[in-house]
Structures are given as structure tokens and as C-alpha cells.
Scaffold this motif. Structure first.
Motif, PDB file in Angstrom:
ATOM      1  N   HIS A  13       0.830  -1.201   0.000  1.00  0.00           N
ATOM      2  CA  HIS A  13       0.000   0.000   0.000  1.00  0.00           C
ATOM      3  C   HIS A  13       0.869   1.258   0.000  1.00  0.00           C
ATOM      4  CE1 HIS A  13      -3.998   1.779   1.640  1.00  0.00           C
ATOM      5  NE2 HIS A  13      -3.532   2.443   0.615  1.00  0.00           N
ATOM      6  N   VAL A  16       2.514   1.662  -3.375  1.00  0.00           N
ATOM      7  CA  VAL A  16       1.579   2.173  -4.376  1.00  0.00           C
ATOM      8  C   VAL A  16       1.407   3.677  -4.190  1.00  0.00           C
ATOM      9  CG1 VAL A  16      -0.845   2.173  -5.071  1.00  0.00           C
ATOM     10  CG2 VAL A  16       0.330   0.026  -4.731  1.00  0.00           C
ATOM     11  N   GLU A  20       2.240   6.424  -6.972  1.00  0.00           N
ATOM     12  CA  GLU A  20       1.221   7.381  -7.401  1.00  0.00           C
ATOM     13  C   GLU A  20       1.760   8.799  -7.303  1.00  0.00           C
ATOM     14  OE1 GLU A  20      -2.394   5.640  -5.377  1.00  0.00           O
ATOM     15  OE2 GLU A  20      -2.727   7.779  -5.440  1.00  0.00           O
ATOM     16  N   GLU A  23       4.183   9.546 -10.050  1.00  0.00           N
ATOM     17  CA  GLU A  23       3.504   9.759 -11.322  1.00  0.00           C
ATOM     18  C   GLU A  23       2.836  11.131 -11.343  1.00  0.00           C
ATOM     19  OE1 GLU A  23       0.260   7.165 -12.241  1.00  0.00           O
ATOM     20  OE2 GLU A  23      -0.153   8.406 -13.992  1.00  0.00           O
ATOM     21  N   ARG A 126       5.702  10.147 -18.496  1.00  0.00           N
ATOM     22  CA  ARG A 126       4.674   9.961 -17.466  1.00  0.00           C
ATOM     23  C   ARG A 126       3.990   8.602 -17.655  1.00  0.00           C
ATOM     24  NH1 ARG A 126      -0.136   9.758 -17.258  1.00  0.00           N
ATOM     25  NH2 ARG A 126      -0.455  10.505 -19.370  1.00  0.00           N
ATOM     26  N   ASN A 130       3.886   5.436 -15.021  1.00  0.00           N
ATOM     27  CA  ASN A 130       2.627   4.776 -14.669  1.00  0.00           C
ATOM     28  C   ASN A 130       2.670   3.291 -15.027  1.00  0.00           C
ATOM     29  OD1 ASN A 130      -0.193   3.842 -15.801  1.00  0.00           O
ATOM     30  ND2 ASN A 130      -0.571   5.298 -14.158  1.00  0.00           N
ATOM     31  N   ILE A 137       3.366  -3.645  -9.653  1.00  0.00           N
ATOM     32  CA  ILE A 137       2.309  -4.009  -8.696  1.00  0.00           C
ATOM     33  C   ILE A 137       1.573  -5.268  -9.169  1.00  0.00           C
ATOM     34  CG2 ILE A 137       0.119  -3.245  -7.692  1.00  0.00           C
ATOM     35  CD1 ILE A 137       2.516  -1.788  -6.575  1.00  0.00           C
TER      36      ILE A 137
ATOM     37  N   ARG B 289      -8.605 -10.660 -13.263  1.00  0.00           N
ATOM     38  CA  ARG B 289      -7.369 -10.506 -12.520  1.00  0.00           C
ATOM     39  C   ARG B 289      -7.570  -9.641 -11.282  1.00  0.00           C
ATOM     40  NH1 ARG B 289      -3.182  -6.821 -15.325  1.00  0.00           N
ATOM     41  NH2 ARG B 289      -4.568  -5.338 -14.369  1.00  0.00           N
ATOM     42  N   ARG B 293      -8.813  -7.890  -5.421  1.00  0.00           N
ATOM     43  CA  ARG B 293      -7.598  -7.172  -5.024  1.00  0.00           C
ATOM     44  C   ARG B 293      -7.985  -5.822  -4.431  1.00  0.00           C
ATOM     45  NH1 ARG B 293      -3.943  -6.791 -10.086  1.00  0.00           N
ATOM     46  NH2 ARG B 293      -2.440  -5.924  -8.646  1.00  0.00           N
ATOM     47  N   PRO B 294      -7.120  -5.249  -3.597  1.00  0.00           N
ATOM     48  CA  PRO B 294      -7.459  -3.946  -3.012  1.00  0.00           C
ATOM     49  C   PRO B 294      -7.587  -2.869  -4.081  1.00  0.00           C
ATOM     50  CG  PRO B 294      -5.537  -4.910  -1.948  1.00  0.00           C
ATOM     51  CD  PRO B 294      -5.845  -5.779  -3.105  1.00  0.00           C
ATOM     52  N   TRP B 296      -6.857   0.232  -3.943  1.00  0.00           N
ATOM     53  CA  TRP B 296      -5.702   1.139  -4.066  1.00  0.00           C
ATOM     54  C   TRP B 296      -4.611   0.531  -4.920  1.00  0.00           C
ATOM     55  CZ3 TRP B 296      -1.917  -1.755  -1.977  1.00  0.00           C
ATOM     56  CH2 TRP B 296      -2.222  -2.593  -0.895  1.00  0.00           C
ATOM     57  N   GLU B 297      -4.600  -0.819  -4.959  1.00  0.00           N
ATOM     58  CA  GLU B 297      -3.565  -1.482  -5.735  1.00  0.00           C
ATOM     59  C   GLU B 297      -3.940  -1.501  -7.218  1.00  0.00           C
ATOM     60  OE1 GLU B 297      -2.029  -5.188  -3.960  1.00  0.00           O
ATOM     61  OE2 GLU B 297      -2.325  -6.016  -5.954  1.00  0.00           O
ATOM     62  N   ARG B 300      -4.877   2.658  -8.223  1.00  0.00           N
ATOM     63  CA  ARG B 300      -3.734   3.514  -7.895  1.00  0.00           C
ATOM     64  C   ARG B 300      -4.089   4.995  -8.044  1.00  0.00           C
ATOM     65  NH1 ARG B 300      -1.142   0.005 -11.149  1.00  0.00           N
ATOM     66  NH2 ARG B 300      -0.428   1.596 -12.580  1.00  0.00           N
ATOM     67  N   ASN B 301      -5.108   5.402  -7.308  1.00  0.00           N
ATOM     68  CA  ASN B 301      -5.501   6.799  -7.356  1.00  0.00           C
ATOM     69  C   ASN B 301      -5.855   7.231  -5.945  1.00  0.00           C
ATOM     70  OD1 ASN B 301      -7.027   9.221  -7.697  1.00  0.00           O
ATOM     71  ND2 ASN B 301      -7.126   8.709  -9.868  1.00  0.00           N
ATOM     72  N   GLN B 302      -5.049   8.145  -5.429  1.00  0.00           N
ATOM     73  CA  GLN B 302      -5.204   8.600  -4.051  1.00  0.00           C
ATOM     74  C   GLN B 302      -6.606   9.144  -3.807  1.00  0.00           C
ATOM     75  OE1 GLN B 302      -2.162   8.409  -2.184  1.00  0.00           O
ATOM     76  NE2 GLN B 302      -3.634   8.425  -0.518  1.00  0.00           N
ATOM     77  N   MET B 303      -7.079   9.880  -4.808  1.00  0.00           N
ATOM     78  CA  MET B 303      -8.375  10.545  -4.671  1.00  0.00           C
ATOM     79  C   MET B 303      -9.497   9.518  -4.466  1.00  0.00           C
ATOM     80  SD  MET B 303     -10.043  13.421  -4.919  1.00  0.00           S
ATOM     81  CE  MET B 303     -11.802  13.721  -5.033  1.00  0.00           C
ATOM     82  N   GLU B 305      -9.178   6.521  -3.340  1.00  0.00           N
ATOM     83  CA  GLU B 305      -8.996   5.861  -2.047  1.00  0.00           C
ATOM     84  C   GLU B 305      -9.571   6.713  -0.919  1.00  0.00           C
ATOM     85  OE1 GLU B 305      -4.924   4.687  -1.458  1.00  0.00           O
ATOM     86  OE2 GLU B 305      -5.428   4.181   0.606  1.00  0.00           O
ATOM     87  N   LEU B 325      -5.337  10.472 -16.432  1.00  0.00           N
ATOM     88  CA  LEU B 325      -4.452  10.667 -17.582  1.00  0.00           C
ATOM     89  C   LEU B 325      -4.220   9.355 -18.314  1.00  0.00           C
ATOM     90  CD1 LEU B 325      -1.937  13.058 -15.892  1.00  0.00           C
ATOM     91  CD2 LEU B 325      -3.539  13.634 -17.693  1.00  0.00           C
ATOM     92  N   THR B 326      -4.130   8.267 -17.549  1.00  0.00           N
ATOM     93  CA  THR B 326      -3.960   6.960 -18.168  1.00  0.00           C
ATOM     94  C   THR B 326      -5.118   6.069 -17.776  1.00  0.00           C
ATOM     95  OG1 THR B 326      -2.500   6.611 -16.317  1.00  0.00           O
ATOM     96  CG2 THR B 326      -1.475   6.691 -18.480  1.00  0.00           C
TER      97      THR B 326
END
Lengths: 221, 597
Positions: A13, A16, A20, A23, A126, A130, A137, B289, B293-294, B296-297, B300-303, B305, B325-326
Motif C-alpha cells: 500500500h 503504491v 502514485e 507519477e 509519465r 505509470n 504491482i 485478474r 484485489r485492493p 488502491w492497488e 492507484r488513485n489517491q483521490m 482511495e 491521464l492513463t
């Protein structure tokens, strides 16, 4: 054993989170280059602090896990690669700070704008960051291979920028007697910094292979 | 059924009870019977001895031993008893089985000793004379008050044990029959009792494992059958509910998968439990897949989460916006709400969260455009107004008396007013076009004629810049459109072409009638439009090079008007261009028949 799994998840965690952050730093820097504005510098500097703290946290966590649980096999490989990934991410953060500083220099001392190719490079890099984090991960060696191959494209852009900037503009400016050295210099150094970010992404991609297959593959060496 | 505890437990108890009681009963009976037999024998011997007392006394008294001997011999053979007459000193006078002369003195026989002393005696011992085990009973014989001897009756104990064995055998057989019969009756009875329970258990087990079979037919009877009936009803209701639930689930799944909005559900520990197709597209997820899975994994975006955590803590849905962006550049608005968990659920501490993502990229773009438009309009209007104001003020400040410049200033004022007028006219026509009002009077129009007229109008302008203005079409080509609108399109396109073509260039208007469409091409040899600007040039006030465009006197609305008009006619407009290589605007009209009007 359950406790150990929890610790690993927590470690993942944090990692990650750091990825993040790296990135988003690059994305912010690229936006700064596009808009030619220094609004991003505060964000970047703050992110850099967070990044450093995260690296320290993760690395000490790795040492703790190694000493307390003495993991074996896959877990050991994973825990060991984490430190490599964090150091690469941390350097990506450093490069972001460098770019912001160079942009500042360019804005203060020159009328030049960042070249379109630099923006192009920024986007490519970028995506590489990513993709590399994603591949690591997800332990996906195919993705890792794909993104590490992008490095060639980034390198070629870097070469183009270097050649262009060096050949015409610097020479002409210098001959005119009122040399704008800061602009081209910043141009080259920004490109170089972005290229370094690409290299770090590649290094992260390389860490995927020992996770998946157990052996290091470094085709470029 | 034989393997169930339900059967074996009572059966074991019953069996123990049956076996124990019959064995004890049998044993007691055997023992009792044995005693009875021995007592009977003893009684018989006693009776025999007593009955022989007086004949023996008589025989002894009269020394008539020979007769007595023969009497007892016949008697003994009849009653299967050995009879012996013994004298007071133990000498044998008569014996039913042996010659008395050959027998030794019987004075040491315990039964005789006791009999001589007390009147009668008995013993069970091994006979020295016959070599077998015998039971002896002896009685004293008195003659006129003095003891003269003893009469002894004896029977072979083998006889007793034979009888006893016979009885034992019979009783044992009976016991065995009772045990076997009892066990089978118990077994059948218990199995009858447990059978329905076993069936019920099986049925209940099937129910819990989810397979619901057709309910069994049960006869109305005891409580077990009633229970079975209840279970049958339960299974019916349950299967109905299950089907309903499955249908609901499938419907929900179809709705969720078909939604344009992305839906993702996470559980209490942040792991993804469900992700629909839209969300997979937005984040390029692989459901196989990434499920479990969590979040956040995977994302992968803080917002996202933090949104999940905030939504979990509050009862209200939490709204937010993120920019991706991706893998694609996307603007998403998201709303997250905690799944209310039932109070007895163990995971109520950390409820799951459902996040819904709306793709607002298009809205975001349109909003930006509107904002730009307002800014542009104000800017475009302000510029000529500012010039007019400046010139007017200069004139007021005294320049009006300056004969050299006053006319120049006034001309500028008129020029700027014209420009303002033009701009407002364009804005009005855009507004009219956008509201879709004025393009109603469609007719078949001769495109060639309009093109020719337009070329004639612009000829002088072209001549000033030494630009060749040519057209290829002579024959009439009819399109279904509105004449004024068509003129406006052509004017705008040709005007633009002339503006952006340097001197000595060529502007050509080509009309081609194809089998299914009519193509109108306006081609110039001008500065061209760079590729990355091409899809934006039809936006209002969009300019590739702002400074140059304004200097050339454009309003920035020409192409926007063209686009609107073309759309109103049901035609299409394309641009083919590269920087420094000229531009071709091509309008494709759907075809109408020649000379239709």
C-alpha cells in the motif's frame, strides 16, 4: 503468518502510494511545462518532502520485516525489490524538482518556451512511470517489457532535442552577440532530466522479472 | 439408514435390554429347574427307601433275603434305581445291581453312617462298586426298637445331568429365539421410526446445499410426517425465493453491465467485489485478474482511495471529481456511498462502498468552450469599441480641428463600427442557426450559379492580391438547400481562402457531381492549417494564429457559421490541409435529381 501477510499488504500500500505520488509529480511537471507556469512548483516541492518521508518509512519497514519475519522465496524477493523500487521512485521525484527549477530558470532568464518535443517526451515519460508501477504491482512481465521498450523512443526524442538546440539556436544567438544561453541550456537539461525519469522507470520494470521468474534479466547490459 | 447413529443408538440399548433380560431369565429358570429335578429325584429315592423299609425289616427279620433280592431286582429295573440292603455292621445283604457276596463291607459309606445314627442320610459320591457317580439316600431299619440295618436307594447322577442338560438346551433355545425375535422386532420398529427422520435430514441437507428437489409425497400421519410436510413447504418457498433472487440478480447484473456509468463495489477491507464493464473500460481493468484485489492497488488513485474512506465514515454519499491521464484522458465525477450493512452482520464495523463514475469529459469540454466563447465575445467586442472610443476622444480633445488627421480618424471610426457591425451580424446568425430557426425554406438550388455569383463578387478582391480565382463547373448542379445559406457558406470559404493565400496564389472552386453526392471543394495555395488545429477550427473564435487573423479582419465566426449551415443542410464538411501547403474545404451534399425545381 497472518500478521506477516498484513504487513506485506501494508508495505504494498505504501509503495503504491509512493508510485502514485511520483507519477502525479511528473504529470504536474508536464502540465507546468505545457502552461509555462510556476504554479506547480509549490506542489512539487511539497510532494518531494512527502516522497522522501515515504521512502524512509518504506525502507525501515523493509528492514523490520526482514529481521522479524525472515521471509523466504517469493516474499523475500519481493521485499528485497521494494527498496530498489523506492530508490528509483525517489530519484524520479528528484528529477521532477530539477525540471521545475530549470523551468524557473528558463522563465526568468530566457524568452524561450519548452519545445513541443519536450512536452511529447513528458507525456511519454509519465506513461512510462505509470506503466512501470502498474507492471510492478501487477507482477506483469509482459507489461514491464512493453514499457521498458518505450525508453528507446524517449532517448531518441532526447537526442533530437539536443541536436536541434545545439546546432542552430545557440550558435546563432552566440554569434549575434546577445546570447540567450539559459534557454537552450534549460531545454537540454529538462530533456535530460525527463530521459533520466525514463531510465528510472526502466529500472522499476527490471524489478518485475525477479518477482515473476526469479532471475534478473538485463538485456541492455 | 444402517449407518445412522439415530438407528444404532436405540437399537443397541434395546438389544442389550433384550439379551440381558432373556439371558438372566434363562439362567434363573435353568437353575431353578435343576434344583427342582434334584429335589424330585431325592424325593423319589426317599419314597423308595421309605417304601422298602418295612419289606426290608420283614426280610431281615425272617432271614428271607433271597426273596427280597429278587423283589428289589425287578423293582430297580423298573424304576431305574439301585437298591441295597445293608446290615447294621455294614455287611451287604442284598443289592439290585450286584451280587451281595461280591460286595465289600459298606460300613464306611457316609450315607449309611449318618442313617444308622440319625435315621436317614444322603450323599453324592463316586460309587466304588459301580464306578460311576451316584446319589445315595439311606434309611435306618428298626425291628422292635433295635436297629437291624439300612435300606439304601441310589440313582445315577448321570441321569440328573442328562435331564438338566435337556432342560438347559430347551431353555437356551428358547432364549435364543426370544433374543433373535426381539432384536428383529426392535430393529424393524426403530428403523420404521427413524426412517422419516433420516429422510428429513437428507432433505434438509439438500436444502442447505442449495439443490432443491421436487418435494416428496408424504402421507399424513405422525409428527415426523408433519415435520416433513413443513420442510416440503419450506423447500418450495425457498426455491421460489431463490429463483426470484437469481432473476433479480441477473436483472441487476444486466442493468449494471449495460450502464454507461462505471460502477465498482468494494468490501470492508477495500477489496474490489464487483466492477462493471464501463468501469473496466475507464481504468482498463481486467475483472478476472483484479476482482478481490485492493482498490488502491488496482486503480492507484489517491483521490479514489480517500473518497472510499470518506464515504465509509459518513451516511451521506460522497461526491468528487477526478482527472485521469492513463489509460485515456478522462474527467470523471464520482459519487461513493457506503453500503448499509444489516445490524447483525459481523462486518458492520467496516461497511463496503459503492462508487459510481460518470464520464464528464464531454461536459467538461463543452463547459470550457462556453467559457472561452463568453471571454472571446467580450474581447472581440471590446477591441473595436476601444478603438472607436480612443479616436472619438482624440477628436474631442482637439483633433477635430486638425485638418490633416480628422478625416483619417473618422474613417477609422467608421471602419471599426463596420467591424463591430459585422461581428454582431455574425453572432446573430450563429445564434439564429444554433436555435435552428431560419433554415426552413429548403429548395433545390443551382450550386453552380451561386458559386459563379460568389466568384464574381470576390473577383476584384482577388485581383488586388493578384490571386487567380477559378472554377471548374459549367453545368448546373442542383442541391437541396437554402440559397442564402449556400451563398453565406461560399462567401465565407472563398473569403477565408483569399485572406490566407499570399499574393500570386490560386483559389479554385470545384464542383463535382458524383453518383450519390455533390462535392464542393474550395482549395487555396495558402498557409495551411497545422494538423493539431484542424479539429478545432470550426469552434467559435478559434484561431490558429490570433494576431494574424485579427489583422486580416476576420470575426472568428466564419467557419463556425459554415459548419452550422452545412449541418442544417444535412451535408458534411471536411478539411484537408497541411502547414504551408494550402487548404481544401470539402462539402459533401446528399444528391437531388437534376432540374427538380
Amino acid at each position: 503468518m497472518k500478521r506477516f501477510d498484513q504487513e506485506l499488504t501494508e508495505l504494498q500500500h505504501r509503495l503504491v502510494e509512493m508510485g502514485e505520488l511520483a507519477e502525479s509529480m511528473i504529470a504536474t511537471v508536464v502540465r507546468g511545462l505545457e502552461d509555462i507556469s510556476m504554479d506547480v512548483s509549490d506542489v512539487i516541492l511539497k510532494s518531494e518532502d512527502v516522497m522522501d518521508n515515504l521512502q524512509v518509512t518504506i525502507d525501515s519497514e523493509v528492514v523490520r520485516i526482514l529481521t522479524i519475519y525472515s521471509p523466504v522465496a517469493t516474499n523475500l524477493r519481493y521485499v528485497l525489490t521494494v527498496t530498489h523500487v523506492t530508490s528509483n521512485l525517489e530519484r524520479i521525484g528528484d528529477q521532477a524538482v530539477n525540471i521545475v527549477e530549470l523551468l524557473q530558470l528558463m522563465m526568468a532568464r530566457s524568452t524561450m518556451k519548452p519545445e513541443p518535443r519536450i512536452i511529447q517526451m513528458g507525456h511519454a515519460v509519465r506513461e512510462m512511470v505509470n506503466g512501470a508501477i502498474g507492471a510492478y504491482i501487477n507482477k506483469d512481465s509482459k507489461e514491464a517489457d512493453k514499457y521498458r521498450n518505450r525508453d528507446e523512443y524517449v532517448d531518441s526524442l532526447n537526442d533530437q532535442i539536443m541536436r536541434e538546440v545545439l546546432s542552430e539556436e545557440v550558435a546563432l544567438e552566440a554569434l549575434k552577440g546577445e546570447p540567450d544561453l539559459a534557454g537552450p541550456l534549460a531545454q537540454i537539461l529538462i530533456a535530460r532530466a525527463l530521459e533520466r525519469v525514463g531510465d528510472h522507470s526502466c529500472n522499476i520494470c527490471d524489478e518485475v522479472f525477479p518477482l515473476v521468474g526469479g532471475d534478473h534479466i538485463k538485456p541492455f547490459q | 439408514m444402517w449407518s445412522t447413529r439415530l438407528f444404532w443408538k436405540p437399537f443397541t440399548y434395546f438389544s442389550l435390554l433384550i439379551i440381558l433380560s432373556s439371558v438372566i431369565g434363562g439362567a434363573t429358570t435353568i437353575r431353578w429347574q435343576q434344583e427342582q429335578i434334584i429335589r424330585q429325584l431325592e424325593l423319589r429315592l426317599r419314597n423308595t427307601a421309605i417304601a422298602l423299609q418295612s419289606p426290608a425289616e420283614e426280610a431281615l427279620a425272617h432271614q428271607d433275603i433271597e426273596d427280597f433280592q429278587s423283589v428289589i431286582q425287578t423293582m430297580a429295573s423298573q424304576i431305574n434305581t439301585r437298591i441295597t440292603l445293608v446290615g447294621k455292621q455294614g455287611q451287604v445283604f442284598a443289592d439290585s445291581h450286584k451280587d451281595p457276596q461280591q460286595l465289600d463291607n459298606h460300613g464306611d459309606r457316609p450315607e449309611l453312617i449318618t442313617a444308622l445314627k440319625t435315621g436317614n442320610g444322603s450323599s453324592k459320591r463316586f460309587s466304588d462298586s459301580l464306578g460311576i457317580e451316584m446319589l445315595y439316600i439311606a434309611y435306618r431299619i428298626e425291628h422292635q426298637g433295635t436297629t437291624v440295618g439300612c435300606v439304601r436307594a441310589a440313582v445315577n447322577t448321570q441321569q440328573i445331568s442328562d435331564q438338566v442338560a435337556d432342560i438347559q438346551f430347551k431353555i437356551a433355545t428358547l432364549v435364543l429365539i426370544i433374543i433373535v425375535g426381539g432384536l428383529s422386532i426392535a430393529g424393524i420398529g426403530i428403523s420404521k421410526m427413524t426412517q422419516p427422520v433420516v429422510h428429513l435430514i437428507e432433505e434438509a441437507r439438500e436444502l442447505t446445499s442449495g439443490q432443491i428437489k421436487k418435494p416428496r409425497n408424504l402421507s399424513k400421519g405422525n409428527e415426523f410426517d408433519e415435520l416433513g410436510q413443513t420442510l416440503n413447504n419450506l423447500s418450495k418457498t425457498l426455491s421460489k425465493r431463490m429463483r426470484q433472487l437469481e432473476r433479480n440478480h441477473n436483472e441487476l447484473l444486466v442493468v449494471l453491465e449495460g450502464m454507461k456509468e462505471g460502477v465498482i463495489a468494494v468490501d470492508g477491507s477495500d477489496c474490489i467485489r464487483f466492477a462493471n464493464e464501463a468501469v473496466c473500460r475507464m481504468f482498463s481493468l481486467d475483472v478476472k485478474r483484479d476482482e478481490g484485489r485492493p482498490i488502491w492497488e488496482v486503480l492507484r488513485n489517491q483521490m479514489i482511495e480517500t473518497t472510499v474512506h470518506k464515504a465509509r465514515k459518513s451516511d451521506e454519499p460522497f461526491h468528487g471529481k477526478i482527472e485521469l491521464l492513463t489509460p485515456h484522458e478522462l474527467h470523471l465525477s464520482l459519487s461513493a456511498s457506503a453500503i448499509p450493512s444489516s445490524s447483525h452482520s459481523s462486518s458492520s464495523k467496516n461497511p463496503g462502498v459503492i462508487i459510481v463514475f460518470h464520464d464528464i469529459t464531454e461536459i467538461h469540454r463543452l463547459e470550457n468552450m462556453r467559457r472561452d466563447f463568453v471571454a472571446n465575445v467580450s474581447h472581440e467586442l471590446k477591441t473595436p469599441l476601444a478603438s472607436i472610443q480612443a479616436f472619438a476622444e482624440t477628436l474631442i480633445d482637439g483633433a477635430i480641428h486638425d485638418d490633416d488627421n480628422n478625416m483619417l480618424f473618422l474613417t477609422r471610426i467608421v471602419e471599426q463600427s463596420d467591424r463591430l457591425n459585422l461581428l454582431i451580424q455574425d453572432l446573430l446568425s450563429i445564434a439564429r442557426l444554433e436555435s435552428g430557426e431560419n433554415v426552413t425554406d429548403f429548395a433545390s438550388v443551382d450550386l453552380t450559379e451561386i458559386a459563379q455569383r460568389c466568384l464574381n463578387d470576390h473577383q476584384s478582391h482577388a485581383a488586388k492580391k493578384n490571386i487567380t480565382l477559378v472554377s471548374n463547373q459549367i453545368d448546373s448542379v442542383w442541391v437541396f438547400a437554402e440559397a442564402d445559406g449556400l451563398t453565406q457558406i461560399l462567401d465565407n470559404l472563398v473569403d477565408n481562402a483569399l485572406k490566407y493565400t499570399p499574393e500570386d496564389g490560386t483559389v479554385s472552386v470545384n464542383i463535382q457531381a458524383e453518383s450519390r453526392a455533390v462535392r464542393l471543394q474550395v482549395t487555396d495555395t495558402g498557409i495551411g492549417i497545422p494538423a493539431d488545429h484542424q479539429d478545432r477550427i470550426f469552434e467559435r473564435f478559434y484561431r490558429v494564429d490570433k494576431a494574424r487573423s485579427r489583422q486580416l479582419g476576420g470575426t472568428g465566426l466564419g467557419l463556425a457559421i459554415v459548419k452550422h449551415l452545412v449541418n442544417a443542410f444535412g451535408a458534411e464538411v471536411d478539411v484537408i490541409s497541411a502547414a504551408d501547403q494550402g487548404t481544401t474545404f470539402q462539402i459533401t451534399f446528399p444528391l437531388v435529381d437534376d432540374g427538380d425545381a
